[in-house]
Design a protein around this motif. Structure first.
Motif, PDB file in Angstrom:
ATOM      1  N   PHE A 212      11.046  -3.820   4.196  1.00  0.00           N
ATOM      2  CA  PHE A 212      10.981  -4.069   5.645  1.00  0.00           C
ATOM      3  C   PHE A 212      10.327  -2.900   6.379  1.00  0.00           C
ATOM      4  O   PHE A 212       9.674  -3.097   7.409  1.00  0.00           O
ATOM      5  N   THR A 213      10.464  -1.677   5.842  1.00  0.00           N
ATOM      6  CA  THR A 213       9.772  -0.541   6.449  1.00  0.00           C
ATOM      7  C   THR A 213       8.272  -0.659   6.202  1.00  0.00           C
ATOM      8  O   THR A 213       7.461  -0.343   7.087  1.00  0.00           O
ATOM      9  N   TYR A 214       7.887  -1.113   5.022  1.00  0.00           N
ATOM     10  CA  TYR A 214       6.466  -1.321   4.739  1.00  0.00           C
ATOM     11  C   TYR A 214       5.872  -2.365   5.666  1.00  0.00           C
ATOM     12  O   TYR A 214       4.737  -2.223   6.146  1.00  0.00           O
ATOM     13  N   ALA A 215       6.613  -3.421   5.924  1.00  0.00           N
ATOM     14  CA  ALA A 215       6.111  -4.454   6.830  1.00  0.00           C
ATOM     15  C   ALA A 215       5.911  -3.890   8.232  1.00  0.00           C
ATOM     16  O   ALA A 215       4.892  -4.151   8.886  1.00  0.00           O
ATOM     17  N   HIS A 216       6.877  -3.109   8.711  1.00  0.00           N
ATOM     18  CA  HIS A 216       6.740  -2.483  10.029  1.00  0.00           C
ATOM     19  C   HIS A 216       5.543  -1.550  10.062  1.00  0.00           C
ATOM     20  O   HIS A 216       4.759  -1.548  11.026  1.00  0.00           O
ATOM     21  N   ALA A 217       5.370  -0.744   9.015  1.00  0.00           N
ATOM     22  CA  ALA A 217       4.241   0.177   8.966  1.00  0.00           C
ATOM     23  C   ALA A 217       2.918  -0.568   8.943  1.00  0.00           C
ATOM     24  O   ALA A 217       1.949  -0.166   9.607  1.00  0.00           O
ATOM     25  N   GLY A 218       2.862  -1.652   8.186  1.00  0.00           N
ATOM     26  CA  GLY A 218       1.635  -2.433   8.136  1.00  0.00           C
ATOM     27  C   GLY A 218       1.266  -3.014   9.481  1.00  0.00           C
ATOM     28  O   GLY A 218       0.098  -2.996   9.887  1.00  0.00           O
ATOM     29  N   ARG A 219       2.261  -3.520  10.216  1.00  0.00           N
ATOM     30  CA  ARG A 219       1.999  -4.063  11.553  1.00  0.00           C
ATOM     31  C   ARG A 219       1.551  -2.973  12.520  1.00  0.00           C
ATOM     32  O   ARG A 219       0.777  -3.232  13.448  1.00  0.00           O
ATOM     33  N   SER A 220       2.032  -1.745  12.308  1.00  0.00           N
ATOM     34  CA  SER A 220       1.776  -0.651  13.243  1.00  0.00           C
ATOM     35  C   SER A 220       0.549   0.181  12.895  1.00  0.00           C
ATOM     36  O   SER A 220       0.141   1.034  13.683  1.00  0.00           O
ATOM     37  N   GLY A 221      -0.003  -0.021  11.700  1.00  0.00           N
ATOM     38  CA  GLY A 221      -1.154   0.763  11.291  1.00  0.00           C
ATOM     39  C   GLY A 221      -0.806   2.115  10.701  1.00  0.00           C
ATOM     40  O   GLY A 221      -1.652   3.011  10.656  1.00  0.00           O
ATOM     41  N   TYR A 222       0.430   2.279  10.228  1.00  0.00           N
ATOM     42  CA  TYR A 222       0.854   3.521   9.601  1.00  0.00           C
ATOM     43  C   TYR A 222       0.727   3.402   8.083  1.00  0.00           C
ATOM     44  O   TYR A 222       0.784   2.305   7.530  1.00  0.00           O
ATOM     45  N   GLY A 223       0.595   4.532   7.394  1.00  0.00           N
ATOM     46  CA  GLY A 223       0.660   4.544   5.949  1.00  0.00           C
ATOM     47  C   GLY A 223       2.096   4.711   5.489  1.00  0.00           C
ATOM     48  O   GLY A 223       2.989   5.038   6.273  1.00  0.00           O
ATOM     49  N   THR A 252      -8.215  -6.897   6.360  1.00  0.00           N
ATOM     50  CA  THR A 252      -8.277  -7.449   5.018  1.00  0.00           C
ATOM     51  C   THR A 252      -8.087  -6.295   4.047  1.00  0.00           C
ATOM     52  O   THR A 252      -9.035  -5.781   3.448  1.00  0.00           O
ATOM     53  N   LEU A 253      -6.844  -5.865   3.915  1.00  0.00           N
ATOM     54  CA  LEU A 253      -6.531  -4.756   3.031  1.00  0.00           C
ATOM     55  C   LEU A 253      -6.338  -5.256   1.611  1.00  0.00           C
ATOM     56  O   LEU A 253      -5.798  -6.335   1.385  1.00  0.00           O
ATOM     57  N   SER A 254      -6.769  -4.481   0.660  1.00  0.00           N
ATOM     58  CA  SER A 254      -6.479  -4.778  -0.735  1.00  0.00           C
ATOM     59  C   SER A 254      -5.188  -4.073  -1.134  1.00  0.00           C
ATOM     60  O   SER A 254      -4.743  -3.135  -0.459  1.00  0.00           O
ATOM     61  N   LEU A 255      -4.584  -4.516  -2.207  1.00  0.00           N
ATOM     62  CA  LEU A 255      -3.371  -3.877  -2.700  1.00  0.00           C
ATOM     63  C   LEU A 255      -3.661  -2.404  -2.983  1.00  0.00           C
ATOM     64  O   LEU A 255      -4.659  -2.060  -3.605  1.00  0.00           O
ATOM     65  N   GLY A 256      -2.779  -1.525  -2.501  1.00  0.00           N
ATOM     66  CA  GLY A 256      -2.935  -0.092  -2.752  1.00  0.00           C
ATOM     67  C   GLY A 256      -3.571   0.684  -1.620  1.00  0.00           C
ATOM     68  O   GLY A 256      -3.541   1.920  -1.635  1.00  0.00           O
ATOM     69  N   GLU A 257      -4.119   0.001  -0.625  1.00  0.00           N
ATOM     70  CA  GLU A 257      -4.718   0.712   0.506  1.00  0.00           C
ATOM     71  C   GLU A 257      -3.633   1.197   1.470  1.00  0.00           C
ATOM     72  O   GLU A 257      -2.700   0.464   1.794  1.00  0.00           O
ATOM     73  N   ASN A 258      -3.768   2.437   1.930  1.00  0.00           N
ATOM     74  CA  ASN A 258      -2.887   3.051   2.940  1.00  0.00           C
ATOM     75  C   ASN A 258      -1.453   3.254   2.446  1.00  0.00           C
ATOM     76  O   ASN A 258      -0.537   3.434   3.258  1.00  0.00           O
ATOM     77  N   VAL A 259      -1.263   3.218   1.138  1.00  0.00           N
ATOM     78  CA  VAL A 259       0.058   3.473   0.568  1.00  0.00           C
ATOM     79  C   VAL A 259      -0.096   4.450  -0.588  1.00  0.00           C
ATOM     80  O   VAL A 259      -1.178   4.610  -1.147  1.00  0.00           O
ATOM     81  N   GLY A 260       0.987   5.128  -0.931  1.00  0.00           N
ATOM     82  CA  GLY A 260       0.920   6.107  -2.011  1.00  0.00           C
ATOM     83  C   GLY A 260       2.221   6.187  -2.774  1.00  0.00           C
ATOM     84  O   GLY A 260       3.244   5.618  -2.370  1.00  0.00           O
ATOM     85  N   LEU A 261       2.188   6.924  -3.879  1.00  0.00           N
ATOM     86  CA  LEU A 261       3.363   7.132  -4.720  1.00  0.00           C
ATOM     87  C   LEU A 261       3.645   8.617  -4.846  1.00  0.00           C
ATOM     88  O   LEU A 261       2.733   9.420  -5.060  1.00  0.00           O
TER      89      LEU A 261
END
Length: 384
Positions: A212-223, A252-261
């Motif tokens: 749910f935090t990822y969804a919020h970040a995606g809507r807001s433009g955060y990584g 149109t983001l692909s899997l792995g964009e704007n996220v990290g491990l």
């Protein structure tokens, strides 16, 4: 491929902080030369037993490291927003962004449920999950709006700005600007300075493993950066991010964009040497994280795939062997670590890796040896 790192802060033993600071400076020097993008500073408080004894002020530590280096970016992993006043964070991060001429990544999180959480702000009590998360969301909203709105006004559940009831009497501000003062002189709007160097503001990065935090970040433009866990848990978070971003922001983001491990990594000349150095440290550290229970089976469940049950072998193995088998930690030769990176690039399009090397009892010289080997023998394989 982007590589970042969290500098070693000598967990497990409280040493003089000028020594810790000098170690962080040396790691950052090596990291900048090797081509790491960002050095991230974590936040912890009141570490009387030496564990979780990171800097209590990652923003201030970022300023020190940025002043001594010319290229590497600085970030916080994270600023625990509920424990800070949001306007002070807005000012401090914007000032840091100007001091570094745009080399700031702004990392945020709600923080963990520990003794710290009620010492700064009673509303930040993590035992009240709903309230503390609402406070975190409100603080971040205030910070971003303070950077981007003029005049800035806010009315929320926890904060109202400007605080009502202040009437200007200082004649230095006369004639009163109607954007900031009412007819009777009441303060009704704020100008928060300085404005960030990066426009509209520094990149915002959340630290989380919750979909749910990822969804919020995606809507807001955060990584978002996650601590390493099972691959299906990662995919659940990353898919939530991509779907929310694509729907809300017409992207149109692909899997792995704007996220990290964020992954625990150690590199040695042989697998045997790496295990010899790191096994005792990992066992000790994860016993601490799991509440000093030797098995820590409740915590081990978090690393299993959905529907997977903990086997007797997994329950009885030490933490090092368990985490290596689950690929939660990458400890071995440069070839071994590079193979793990390549595997996750192929399977989930890993583009952004944050290294953590917090190993209790391991000498700083060994930390630097690992970092140098990673820099010399791993990073060049992924240079494009």
């Amino acid at each position: 491929m982007r590589f970042d790192f969290v500098p070693f802060f000598h967990p497990g033993e409280n040493i003089p902080w000028n020594h810790t600071t000098n170690m962080m400076r040396e790691q950052t020097r090596v990291g900048e030369l090797a081509g790491f993008t960002t050095v991230w500073l974590t936040e912890h408080h009141f570490a009387h037993n030496g564990y979780l004894n990171a800097t209590p002020n990652p923003i201030l530590m970022c300023a020190d490291l940025a002043a001594r280096h010319n290229k590497i970016r600085v970030g916080q992993a994270p600023v625990v927003l509920p424990d800070w006043h949001p306007l002070r964070v807005a000012e401090d991060i914007a000032l840091l962004d100007n001091m570094t001429e745009g080399r700031v990544d702004f990392g945020v999180a709600r923080g963990t449920n520990e003794r710290t959480c009620i010492q700064f702000n009673m509303d930040a009590d993590k035992r009240d999950d709903k309230k503390s998360y609402a406070l975190f969301r409100e603080c971040l909203d205030i910070i971003v709006r303070a950077w981007t709105e003029d005049p800035f006004k806010y009315e929320g559940e926890f904060y109202t700005f400007p605080v009502k009831g202040w009437h200007e009497t200082n004649r230095m501000f006369f004639p009163l600007d109607k954007r900031y003062h009412g007819e009777d002189g009441e303060y009704i709007g704020m100008y928060v300075h300085p404005r960030p160097y990066q426009q509209p503001h520094p990149p915002v990065w959340m630290m989380s493993n919750a979909p749910f935090t990822y969804a919020h970040a995606g809507r807001s433009g955060y990584g978002v950066i996650a601590v390493m866990t099972s691959i299906n848990n990662i995919l659940a978070c990353w898919n939530a991010y991509r779907e929310a971003a694509n729907e809300a922001r017409n992207q149109t983001l692909s899997l792995g964009e704007n996220v990290g491990l964020c992954v625990t990594v150690y590199v040695a000349d042989s697998m045997e040497e790496a295990a010899r150095i790191i096994r005792p440290s990992i066992n000790l550290y994860y016993q601490f994280l799991s509440g000093a229970r030797i098995s820590g089976n409740g915590m081990r469940q978090a690393y299993l795939e959905k529907g997977e049950t903990l086997t007797d072998e997994q329950s009885n193995s030490d933490w090092f062997d368990f985490l290596m088998a689950k690929e939660v930690i990458w400890v071995g030769t440069a070839d071994y670590v590079a193979e793990k990176i390549e595997k996750y690039r192929a399977e989930i399009n890993l583009q952004h890796l944050m290294l953590v090397q917090q190993f209790p009892g391991v000498p700083f010289e060994d930390i630097m040896s690992s970092m140098s080997k990673f820099s010399e023998h791993v990073i060049p394989r992924f240079s494009e």
